[in-house]
Design a protein around this motif. Structure first.
Motif, PDB file in Angstrom:
ATOM      1  N   LEU A   9      -4.177  -2.479 -19.285  1.00  0.00           N
ATOM      2  CA  LEU A   9      -3.289  -1.747 -18.376  1.00  0.00           C
ATOM      3  C   LEU A   9      -3.989  -1.710 -17.026  1.00  0.00           C
ATOM      4  CD1 LEU A   9      -0.812   0.002 -17.748  1.00  0.00           C
ATOM      5  CD2 LEU A   9      -2.057   1.971 -18.691  1.00  0.00           C
ATOM      6  N   THR A  10      -3.463  -2.480 -16.079  1.00  0.00           N
ATOM      7  CA  THR A  10      -4.189  -2.762 -14.835  1.00  0.00           C
ATOM      8  C   THR A  10      -3.504  -2.185 -13.604  1.00  0.00           C
ATOM      9  OG1 THR A  10      -5.042  -4.830 -15.764  1.00  0.00           O
ATOM     10  CG2 THR A  10      -5.030  -4.642 -13.355  1.00  0.00           C
ATOM     11  N   HIS A  11      -4.306  -1.598 -12.719  1.00  0.00           N
ATOM     12  CA  HIS A  11      -3.853  -1.248 -11.383  1.00  0.00           C
ATOM     13  C   HIS A  11      -4.164  -2.432 -10.482  1.00  0.00           C
ATOM     14  CE1 HIS A  11      -4.732   0.991  -7.389  1.00  0.00           C
ATOM     15  NE2 HIS A  11      -3.452   0.630  -7.429  1.00  0.00           N
ATOM     16  N   LEU A  70      -0.254  -2.976   1.039  1.00  0.00           N
ATOM     17  CA  LEU A  70       1.055  -3.533   0.720  1.00  0.00           C
ATOM     18  C   LEU A  70       1.935  -2.450   0.100  1.00  0.00           C
ATOM     19  CD1 LEU A  70      -0.126  -6.874  -0.960  1.00  0.00           C
ATOM     20  CD2 LEU A  70       0.834  -6.625   1.339  1.00  0.00           C
ATOM     21  N   PRO A  71       3.255  -2.601   0.132  1.00  0.00           N
ATOM     22  CA  PRO A  71       4.148  -1.610  -0.475  1.00  0.00           C
ATOM     23  C   PRO A  71       4.090  -1.665  -1.998  1.00  0.00           C
ATOM     24  CG  PRO A  71       5.406  -3.498   0.279  1.00  0.00           C
ATOM     25  CD  PRO A  71       4.002  -3.702   0.780  1.00  0.00           C
ATOM     26  N   ASN A  72       4.625  -0.639  -2.652  1.00  0.00           N
ATOM     27  CA  ASN A  72       4.743  -0.650  -4.103  1.00  0.00           C
ATOM     28  C   ASN A  72       5.768  -1.713  -4.499  1.00  0.00           C
ATOM     29  OD1 ASN A  72       3.001   1.501  -4.057  1.00  0.00           O
ATOM     30  ND2 ASN A  72       4.570   3.052  -4.441  1.00  0.00           N
ATOM     31  N   ILE A  73       5.365  -2.652  -5.340  1.00  0.00           N
ATOM     32  CA  ILE A  73       6.217  -3.794  -5.639  1.00  0.00           C
ATOM     33  C   ILE A  73       6.869  -3.711  -7.012  1.00  0.00           C
ATOM     34  CG2 ILE A  73       6.222  -6.308  -6.003  1.00  0.00           C
ATOM     35  CD1 ILE A  73       4.074  -6.482  -3.814  1.00  0.00           C
ATOM     36  N   ASP A 105       0.287   1.564  -4.997  1.00  0.00           N
ATOM     37  CA  ASP A 105      -0.864   2.125  -4.280  1.00  0.00           C
ATOM     38  C   ASP A 105      -1.944   1.043  -4.098  1.00  0.00           C
ATOM     39  OD1 ASP A 105       0.332   4.651  -4.215  1.00  0.00           O
ATOM     40  OD2 ASP A 105      -0.468   5.169  -6.173  1.00  0.00           O
ATOM     41  N   VAL A 106      -1.564  -0.047  -3.431  1.00  0.00           N
ATOM     42  CA  VAL A 106      -2.430  -1.225  -3.326  1.00  0.00           C
ATOM     43  C   VAL A 106      -3.531  -0.976  -2.297  1.00  0.00           C
ATOM     44  CG1 VAL A 106      -2.483  -3.733  -3.065  1.00  0.00           C
ATOM     45  CG2 VAL A 106      -0.399  -2.618  -3.883  1.00  0.00           C
ATOM     46  N   SER A 107      -4.559  -0.284  -2.729  1.00  0.00           N
ATOM     47  CA  SER A 107      -5.682   0.040  -1.851  1.00  0.00           C
ATOM     48  C   SER A 107      -6.442  -1.235  -1.498  1.00  0.00           C
ATOM     49  CB  SER A 107      -6.620   1.032  -2.547  1.00  0.00           C
ATOM     50  OG  SER A 107      -6.963   0.560  -3.837  1.00  0.00           O
ATOM     51  N   PRO A 108      -7.109  -1.277  -0.333  1.00  0.00           N
ATOM     52  CA  PRO A 108      -7.826  -2.494   0.064  1.00  0.00           C
ATOM     53  C   PRO A 108      -9.048  -2.787  -0.788  1.00  0.00           C
ATOM     54  CG  PRO A 108      -8.196  -0.740   1.663  1.00  0.00           C
ATOM     55  CD  PRO A 108      -7.125  -0.256   0.735  1.00  0.00           C
ATOM     56  N   ASN A 109      -9.643  -1.750  -1.385  1.00  0.00           N
ATOM     57  CA  ASN A 109     -10.847  -1.928  -2.191  1.00  0.00           C
ATOM     58  C   ASN A 109     -10.624  -1.463  -3.622  1.00  0.00           C
ATOM     59  OD1 ASN A 109     -12.402  -2.904   0.005  1.00  0.00           O
ATOM     60  ND2 ASN A 109     -12.823  -0.813   0.683  1.00  0.00           N
ATOM     61  N   CYS A 110     -11.620  -1.709  -4.445  1.00  0.00           N
ATOM     62  CA  CYS A 110     -11.565  -1.387  -5.869  1.00  0.00           C
ATOM     63  C   CYS A 110     -11.464   0.120  -6.111  1.00  0.00           C
ATOM     64  CB  CYS A 110     -12.826  -1.939  -6.529  1.00  0.00           C
ATOM     65  SG  CYS A 110     -12.937  -1.681  -8.301  1.00  0.00           S
ATOM     66  N   ASP A 111     -10.924   0.498  -7.264  1.00  0.00           N
ATOM     67  CA  ASP A 111     -10.863   1.909  -7.652  1.00  0.00           C
ATOM     68  C   ASP A 111     -12.244   2.449  -8.009  1.00  0.00           C
ATOM     69  OD1 ASP A 111      -8.142   1.906  -7.300  1.00  0.00           O
ATOM     70  OD2 ASP A 111      -7.650   1.666  -9.419  1.00  0.00           O
ATOM     71  N   CYS A 112     -13.262   1.591  -8.013  1.00  0.00           N
ATOM     72  CA  CYS A 112     -14.643   2.038  -8.219  1.00  0.00           C
ATOM     73  C   CYS A 112     -15.177   2.801  -7.016  1.00  0.00           C
ATOM     74  CB  CYS A 112     -15.552   0.842  -8.503  1.00  0.00           C
ATOM     75  SG  CYS A 112     -15.196  -0.005 -10.045  1.00  0.00           S
ATOM     76  N   HIS A 113     -14.500   2.661  -5.871  1.00  0.00           N
ATOM     77  CA  HIS A 113     -14.930   3.387  -4.672  1.00  0.00           C
ATOM     78  C   HIS A 113     -14.577   4.869  -4.802  1.00  0.00           C
ATOM     79  CE1 HIS A 113     -16.062   0.234  -1.643  1.00  0.00           C
ATOM     80  NE2 HIS A 113     -15.620  -0.496  -2.645  1.00  0.00           N
ATOM     81  N   ALA A 114     -15.412   5.701  -4.216  1.00  0.00           N
ATOM     82  CA  ALA A 114     -15.185   7.147  -4.265  1.00  0.00           C
ATOM     83  C   ALA A 114     -14.206   7.592  -3.192  1.00  0.00           C
ATOM     84  CB  ALA A 114     -16.510   7.880  -4.107  1.00  0.00           C
ATOM     85  N   GLU A 115     -13.398   6.650  -2.711  1.00  0.00           N
ATOM     86  CA  GLU A 115     -12.377   6.930  -1.697  1.00  0.00           C
ATOM     87  C   GLU A 115     -11.344   5.820  -1.790  1.00  0.00           C
ATOM     88  OE1 GLU A 115     -14.127   3.542  -0.280  1.00  0.00           O
ATOM     89  OE2 GLU A 115     -15.293   5.348  -0.750  1.00  0.00           O
ATOM     90  N   ASN A 116     -10.206   6.023  -1.188  1.00  0.00           N
ATOM     91  CA  ASN A 116      -9.239   4.935  -1.064  1.00  0.00           C
ATOM     92  C   ASN A 116      -8.541   5.052   0.279  1.00  0.00           C
ATOM     93  OD1 ASN A 116      -7.993   7.203  -2.924  1.00  0.00           O
ATOM     94  ND2 ASN A 116      -6.272   6.324  -1.810  1.00  0.00           N
TER      95      ASN A 116
END
Length: 376
Positions: free
Chosen positions: A153-155, A295-298, A279-290
């Motif tokens: 199950l991937t973001h 991009l829009p929700n597709i 919620d297509v953040s520019p960096n990985c969800d491993c970051h302590a921020e986003n």
């Protein structure tokens, strides 16, 4: 290898039907009921999000998949493996506490949460990679391999090294133990441009291996090549583009190893894959921020083929219009910026993603050819 089927639906909700329910309909349409789940242990691999990051998938989506698995007689558990860098998920105790704080508890998702590589990230098993060119035996979290059935199950989002974080990254990097993650990352070392370095030390917080040293006299960061493992966390942490990789092929080798680790996890197993472009953040969800989504929700995408799923998600993203005010949009608005005609490369120019899909196809992970089937 022929075309694989990829099922898709958008994020419009029908009156009286929430998105988790719509996701349940989508996975059933995509054939999750064809899996032999009755009485089987089912690993659902996802990312619980680093503390401080709120772009990770909501627990509601995980519960939707858990509910379907239980409905079909399976014994599901959510899982991820420990990280190789400092943060809130570097051992099982902190990892579980992070998951709970981010909303993932047995009560909220309807099943247990098991950290795949144990308390200290050392409980792994070596799994042969058939046809592997870079990895002979992948070091995979034992609980992941002990499961009878594997579901991802991937973001789907951006990534500072691999261009995007999709299904292959969720599986290959995510299921690697701490030793496995180090093996995948050890391809070339970063370099600090002293003219761009501001001496802010933000990158220092991200290094778990004493690979960074601060020159107090010059007020600049330097790389300790004896300790650096090439994980690239410092690249994502630098706000001034002062850090880049010396090895021009480091990202490509990382991508190839990641694809081979993915093959080790899924080869010969009952498998099913889900990817949400939200919620297509520019960096990985491993970051302590986003940051602002690039991009829009597709939509929600599902397939039994992890490679076809990533390809379909990439294609959908490349057709989308960048979000105003995002990192991607700002880069494109800069008159001095060189347009790569690729949203992920334009968002993070030092990243590279095509080699991952190329190598995944080469080693037989799946097919890049797919038939997109839409569900309303």
């Amino acid at each position: 290898m022929g075309k694989s089927k990829v099922y898709y639906t958008d994020f419009h909700a029908h009156l009286g039907e929430g998105l988790p329910t719509k996701l349940k309909r989508l996975v059933k349409k995509a054939g999750i009921e064809d899996l032999d789940l009755d009485g089987k242990f089912v690993a659902i691999k996802m990312h619980f999000g680093e503390l401080g990051n709120i772009s990770y998938l909501r627990p509601n989506y995980a519960k939707a998949i858990v509910d379907v698995v239980k409905e079909l007689g399976g014994k599901p558990f959510l899982t991820d493996c420990n990280t190789m860098y400092p943060g809130s998920r570097k051992n099982a105790l902190e990892h579980l506490e992070c998951a709970w704080e981010n909303g993932f508890t047995p009560l909220s998702v309807g099943c247990p949460i098991i950290i795949g590589d144990g308390l200290k990230g050392t409980d792994d098993i070596e799994v042969p990679v058939k046809g592997g060119e870079y990895v002979e035996n992948a070091k995979i979290g034992r609980a992941v391999m002990d499961a009878d059935v594997f579901i991802s199950l991937t973001h789907f989002k951006g990534h500072e090294m691999t261009g995007f974080g999709g299904t292959i990254k969720n599986i290959g990097m995510g299921c690697g133990s701490r030793a496995g993650k180090i093996e995948q990352h050890s391809s070339g070392l970063p370099h600090v441009d002293p003219e761009k370095c501001r001496g802010c030390k933000l990158c220092l917080r991200e290094c778990a291996n004493n690979g960074l040293q601060f020159d107090e006299e010059a007020k600049k960061m330097t790389i300790d090549s004896k300790n650096c493992v090439g994980c690239g966390r410092c690249v994502g942490a630098c706000n001034f583009d002062a850090i880049s990789f010396n090895n021009d092929h480091a990202n490509e080798i990382l991508n190839c190893r990641m694809a081979e680790y993915t093959k080790a996890v899924v080869d010969g197993r009952e498998q099913f894959h889900i990817s949400l472009i939200v919620d297509v953040s520019p960096n990985c969800d491993c970051h302590a921020e986003n940051d602002i989504p690039i991009l829009p929700n597709i939509g929600m995408f599902v397939s039994k083929d992890p490679l076809a799923l990533d390809q379909a998600c990439v294609d959908a993203c490349l057709k989308a219009t960048p979000m105003p005010g995002s990192q991607l949009a700002k880069h494109l608005a800069d008159p001095n910026f060189e347009d790569q005609h690729d949203h992920f490369r334009n968002s993070t120019p030092e990243s590279e993603w095509r080699s991952c899909l190329d190598h995944a196809a080469k080693i037989g992970l799946g097919s890049r050819e797919y038939e997109l089937i839409e569900m309303k």
